[in-house]
Scaffold this motif. Structure first.
Motif, PDB file in Angstrom:
ATOM      1  N   THR A  11      -1.535  -1.054   5.397  1.00 49.13           N
ATOM      2  CA  THR A  11      -2.413  -0.270   6.267  1.00 49.13           C
ATOM      3  C   THR A  11      -3.794  -0.899   6.339  1.00 49.13           C
ATOM      4  N   GLY A  57      -5.709  -0.962  -0.752  1.00 52.46           N
ATOM      5  CA  GLY A  57      -4.440  -0.283  -0.524  1.00 52.46           C
ATOM      6  C   GLY A  57      -3.518  -0.462  -1.717  1.00 52.46           C
ATOM      7  N   PHE A 111      -6.042   3.581   0.377  1.00 57.43           N
ATOM      8  CA  PHE A 111      -4.763   3.929   0.996  1.00 57.43           C
ATOM      9  C   PHE A 111      -3.667   3.995  -0.077  1.00 57.43           C
ATOM     10  N   GLU A 162     -10.071   8.667  -0.207  1.00 58.64           N
ATOM     11  CA  GLU A 162      -8.619   8.450  -0.178  1.00 58.64           C
ATOM     12  C   GLU A 162      -8.092   8.885   1.181  1.00 58.64           C
ATOM     13  N   VAL A 163      -7.439   7.964   1.873  1.00 56.30           N
ATOM     14  CA  VAL A 163      -6.961   8.215   3.234  1.00 56.30           C
ATOM     15  C   VAL A 163      -5.438   8.219   3.203  1.00 56.30           C
ATOM     16  N   GLY A 164      -4.873   9.380   2.939  1.00 57.50           N
ATOM     17  CA  GLY A 164      -3.433   9.527   2.807  1.00 57.50           C
ATOM     18  C   GLY A 164      -3.138  10.781   2.003  1.00 57.50           C
ATOM     19  N   THR A 196       1.004   7.890   8.925  1.00 55.88           N
ATOM     20  CA  THR A 196       0.047   8.943   8.590  1.00 55.88           C
ATOM     21  C   THR A 196      -1.305   8.352   8.205  1.00 55.88           C
ATOM     22  N   GLU A 197      -1.288   7.311   7.380  1.00 54.79           N
ATOM     23  CA  GLU A 197      -2.546   6.684   6.968  1.00 54.79           C
ATOM     24  C   GLU A 197      -3.247   6.025   8.143  1.00 54.79           C
ATOM     25  N   TYR A 198      -2.496   5.350   8.987  1.00 56.12           N
ATOM     26  CA  TYR A 198      -3.086   4.680  10.151  1.00 56.12           C
ATOM     27  C   TYR A 198      -3.738   5.696  11.091  1.00 56.12           C
ATOM     28  N   ALA A 219      -6.871   7.306   9.358  1.00 51.37           N
ATOM     29  CA  ALA A 219      -8.006   6.376   9.362  1.00 51.37           C
ATOM     30  C   ALA A 219      -8.635   6.288  10.744  1.00 51.37           C
ATOM     31  N   HIS A 249       4.149  11.400  -0.841  1.00 45.41           N
ATOM     32  CA  HIS A 249       4.492  11.766   0.533  1.00 45.41           C
ATOM     33  C   HIS A 249       5.376  13.004   0.549  1.00 45.41           C
ATOM     34  N   GLY A 286       0.108   0.691   0.805  1.00 45.65           N
ATOM     35  CA  GLY A 286      -1.183   0.971   1.419  1.00 45.65           C
ATOM     36  C   GLY A 286      -1.956  -0.276   1.795  1.00 45.65           C
TER      37      GLY A 286
END
Length: 546
Positions: A285, A278, A173, A453-455, A258-260, A263, A179, A282
């Motif tokens: 998250t 994170g 994260f 990568e989650v974001g 966005t990350e939440y 995921a 962003h 992150g």
């Protein structure tokens, strides 16, 4: 058995085949006007009721059997595609068979232009077993898919070899920096699971932010079109005007949400994280997904610590391509080591004047640095005044031990239950160095890891790929485009899901297609690579001379 097959086909096609070689009835048989022998292919009217037929079998040994067949109900038509893009997956036991599978599917699509591409993808997902040699394609329409399969374009069609199934995936994260307004807007429009989570977070945040986060986050609601090519150089070079999302409280909230949501969408598709890490923000998250923080408490902590940071003097952060031991002596009393991202990649943080002075000194030595898009000196001693108010805030939360293991970037190793449930840990979090290099090294040392990568962007993936522990057998992927990449959000996500499948991760296709009304359809079957194993007779020897 032949009669059973013939009857099933008659029910399917609604026609009655003739009895072979029949011309006229035997005059000795009295059909009584109720029975007749079918002499030609005729339609089988249904008269508003299901067609039924009986099949009798009279065994020579005296065993008799009779079965009644009824036609299947009409197949329910497919619903409209919920996604503008589709993921096609192909696999085989050998590379040769995979190539033949690709050619046969491409030919089939060319020959059946009326097919629904979403149903083709559904059939490939749910009606085909996943073999070792794999191939994937993301496409938006049938003609495009047929053309790409025929050309076998390496930029469009990706190959992989899943030597073992069920490989474990770790989530990465990102924090502040990559962003942008509109991030995830394509997923918000087309993915109900993503949209529901964003909407829930936005409603919770109304009281904290005093506004609807969606109106800020999706102000730019146009994502790149499918025909766009190449990166947006203006955004790549960071040439943009200041925007509302640059405010720490809004930026931090937008990144977390966005990350939440992303995921959660990945988990809907069966991609469960075996571990997480994170970067700075992150980690909140990761803590939320691991159950350490409730969603409500996590959102409250994200916004309030950002608002507290807004009350501090303006600061700056500088990325420096030097090892920690070389940079540390240059920081002096006013600057702090904010992050260690790699063996020779660190971040300095502190007051703007001190950062500018360090930037000038390093430039004089020929060291090229880069100013980060941060308005405060995060992860420096500048954040120490926030310790007490943050500790007081977190002390009111019900902190729980993590249900999913994750890396603490404060220590660079696995977080303990004691740390996760200690308010002092979270109050200190914004003041301490982000030890991402050590933490991602722990993940890379896992057997055959997949790092996702989650974001927004792929900065963390880049750090992981440059890590000394990176190498063969390790897969690093991203799931959401960078601001300068001109690709639709859903195409990027489907490509990532396809790459996870190529690498051997398990996809829950039922979860992937949840909420859709799709149907399986006839597609080319497996191209068996037939080999002859017959033992050939040795050639006859001519008789010898006497």
């Amino acid at each position: 058995m032949a009669g059973l097959i013939k009857t099933a086909l008659s029910l399917e096609h609604g026609q009655l085949p003739p009895s072979l070689h029949y011309e006229s009835p035997n005059p000795q048989i009295d059909f009584g006007g109720r029975f007749r022998v079918n002499a030609g292919l005729t339609d089988w009217p249904s008269n508003g009721t299901p067609r039924r037929a009986g099949v009798s079998s009279f065994g020579i040994g005296g065993t008799n059997a009779h079965v009644v067949l009824e036609e299947a109900p009409a197949a329910e038509p497919s619903g409209p595609p919920s996604r503008p893009w589709q993921l096609l997956t192909l696999s085989a036991r050998t590379p040769e068979a995979l190539d033949q599978t690709t050619v046969r599917l491409g030919d089939h699509l060319w020959g059946h232009p009326g097919l629904e591409l979403a149903d083709v993808a559904f059939t490939l997902h749910t009606g085909r077993k996943g073999f070792e040699h794999r191939r994937m394609l993301v496409s938006s329409d049938l003609e495009d898919a047929a053309s790409a399969l025929a050309a076998c374009d390496p930029e469009r069609i990706l190959d992989g070899r899943a030597e073992s199934s069920g490989r474990l995936v770790s989530f990465l994260f990102p924090g502040l920096g990559d962003h942008y307004e509109g991030m995830g807007s394509g997923l918000y429009r087309s993915e109900p699971g993503f949209r529901e989570r964003v909407d829930r977070c936005a409603e919770i945040l109304r009281g904290e932010l005093g506004l609807d986060l969606r109106e800020v986050l999706y102000k730019e609601d146009e994502e790149p079109a499918a025909t766009d090519r190449g990166p947006d150089l203006r955004r790549m070079l960071g040439r943009r005007q200041a925007r509302e999302l640059d405010r720490p409280s809004l930026a931090h909230a937008a990144i977390f949400v966005t990350e939440y949501a992303l995921a959660g969408l990945l988990r809907d598709c069966g991609i469960e994280p075996a571990a997480m890490i994170g970067y700075s923000l992150g980690e909140l998250t990761a803590a939320c997904l691991a159950g350490v923080l409730t969603l409500e408490d996590a959102l409250r902590l994200v916004v309030r610590r950002a608002k507290l940071a807004e009350s501090l003097p303006v600061g700056a952060m500088l990325a420096v391509p030097l090892p920690e031991e070389e940079l540390a002596p240059l920081l002096g009393d006013r600057l702090s080591l904010a992050a260690v991202n790699g063996p020779s990649l660190c971040v300095a943080s502190g007051p703007v004047e001190a950062v500018e002075e360090l930037e000038t000194r390093l430039a004089g030595r020929g060291v090229v640095t880069r100013r980060l898009s941060a308005s405060r000196g995060f992860h420096s001693r500048e954040m120490e005044p926030l310790f007490e108010p943050l500790r007081e805030l977190v002390s009111g939360f019900e902190l729980r031990p993590p249900s999913i293991p994750y890396i603490s970037t404060v220590t660079g190793t696995w977080i303990t239950s004691a740390q996760a449930t200690d308010p002092d840990y979270w109050a200190n979090h914004l003041c301490r160095t982000v030890r991402f290099a050590e933490g991602v090294g722990e993940l890379l040392r896992q057997p055959s890891p997949i790092l996702l990568e989650v974001g927004p962007g792929h900065a963390l993936g880049s750090f992981a790929l440059q890590h000394p522990e990176s190498g063969p057998g390790r897969t690093v992927l991203s799931s959401l485009r960078h601001s300068y990449e001109c690709q639709p959000d859903q195409a990027v996500l489907l490509r990532s899901l396809g790459q996870l499948w190529l690498a051997g991760a398990e996809i829950d296709w039922a979860g992937f297609h949840a909420g859709e009304r799709r149907r399986r359809m006839p597609l080319p079957t497996y191209p068996f690579q037939r080999e002859r194993y017959w033992i050939e007779a040795a050639p006859a020897q001519p008789p010898g001379r006497p």
